[in-house]
Design a protein around this motif. Sequence first.
Motif, PDB file in Angstrom:
ATOM      1  N   ASP A 181       8.058   9.820  -2.506  1.00 63.06           N
ATOM      2  CA  ASP A 181       6.712  10.231  -2.135  1.00 63.06           C
ATOM      3  C   ASP A 181       6.684  10.341  -0.601  1.00 63.06           C
ATOM      4  O   ASP A 181       6.741   9.334   0.094  1.00 63.06           O
ATOM      5  CB  ASP A 181       5.692   9.196  -2.628  1.00 63.06           C
ATOM      6  CG  ASP A 181       4.255   9.619  -2.380  1.00 63.06           C
ATOM      7  OD1 ASP A 181       3.979  10.127  -1.275  1.00 63.06           O
ATOM      8  OD2 ASP A 181       3.413   9.413  -3.271  1.00 63.06           O
TER       9      ASP A 181
ATOM     10  N   SER B  47      12.872   4.262  -3.440  1.00 60.27           N
ATOM     11  CA  SER B  47      12.235   5.011  -4.514  1.00 60.27           C
ATOM     12  C   SER B  47      13.021   4.980  -5.821  1.00 60.27           C
ATOM     13  O   SER B  47      12.612   5.622  -6.791  1.00 60.27           O
ATOM     14  CB  SER B  47      12.001   6.473  -4.070  1.00 60.27           C
ATOM     15  OG  SER B  47      13.184   7.037  -3.528  1.00 60.27           O
TER      16      SER B  47
ATOM     17  N   SER C 198       7.057   8.305  -6.406  1.00 61.43           N
ATOM     18  CA  SER C 198       5.988   8.871  -7.224  1.00 61.43           C
ATOM     19  C   SER C 198       6.292   8.702  -8.706  1.00 61.43           C
ATOM     20  O   SER C 198       5.555   9.171  -9.558  1.00 61.43           O
ATOM     21  CB  SER C 198       5.827  10.364  -6.901  1.00 61.43           C
ATOM     22  OG  SER C 198       7.057  11.051  -7.133  1.00 61.43           O
TER      23      SER C 198
END
Length: 327
Positions: free
Chosen positions: A233, A299, A319
């Motif tokens: 993200d 991530s 995300s």
Amino acid sequence: MRIYLKGYYGYKNFGDELLLFGVIEEIFSRYKVEELIIEVGNTDRIQERQKKYQNFLNDFYSTRGVWIDREKIKYFCPEEYFNKQHQIFQKMPKKWNMYLNIILGNHPFKDSFKIFGGGEVIDESRDFPHNGWNILLLYMKTILKGNFALWWGLGSQKKLLTKRLTNILVKKAKYLLLREEHSLHICQYILWKMSKKIEQYHDFSFNLIEYWQSKEKNTTKDSILINLSPSLDLKKRNSIKWEVKGNNIIYFPCDLNFDTKTIKEHGINGEKKDIFIWTNYTLNEIFETLSQCKKGIGSRLHFLYCLQKIWKNITPISSNSKITYNL
């Protein structure tokens, strides 16, 4: 019992390697194994990794009280096999030749009991058919017979087709072993009128990390580990620039096929990129690198999961929904 394990193994992915060694332990502790065939992306690569990890894994399995007969473990790469043995059309891409052979029933282990998973079996963030439909389309006969178990986690279930696919696999599976509450609740909802064995476990890497933690030496260095993957993200990545300014940064690409490129494109503050190529090290050395940092920012799930379980501060910048479900 002859077991065929299908996940995402042998593709230079750190998290999936941890899952694999945890799944192997669990299979040998639950079943009387005559032969365990593990589907991999590259047989030479995974054999090389296992050889490098051998001392650590021997101690781990011994501590867990599980006897792993390595003579019964075989690695199988369907793409390599079918392009040597069954080339249907000369100019057909290797991957599609493999798919067609499996659909036509040419798989040498088509009658073996299948275990699908370790990680996410169904994940909407992936492209078709790797979002889960490959299981149903390639192994239709196995699914219809119910000759399989799901050892898995589930990604988000927002799309109608995803929900239908999940419904089919959950109802047909002989056994379900689920790694977190999100997946458990979905499966319980689907099976509430059915009598089927369902068990909540934990992430398959957990026992491996716990074993390392039991022998860890507390030697923290002044460094921050950062993982950047395609699920990054960018807004979250930009928001943590102030956290890392002035610190020694080491980048940890969990998936060497994808993360290294993302790190080069989106590294923080444009500094010189010190990249830790984990395939060059033993499992013991990898865990030492993780344990010596003061913080992790990333991530990828298993980068963050490992750090969290050894009590390091973490900042997720992804995300991807599975970060939310598993941390």
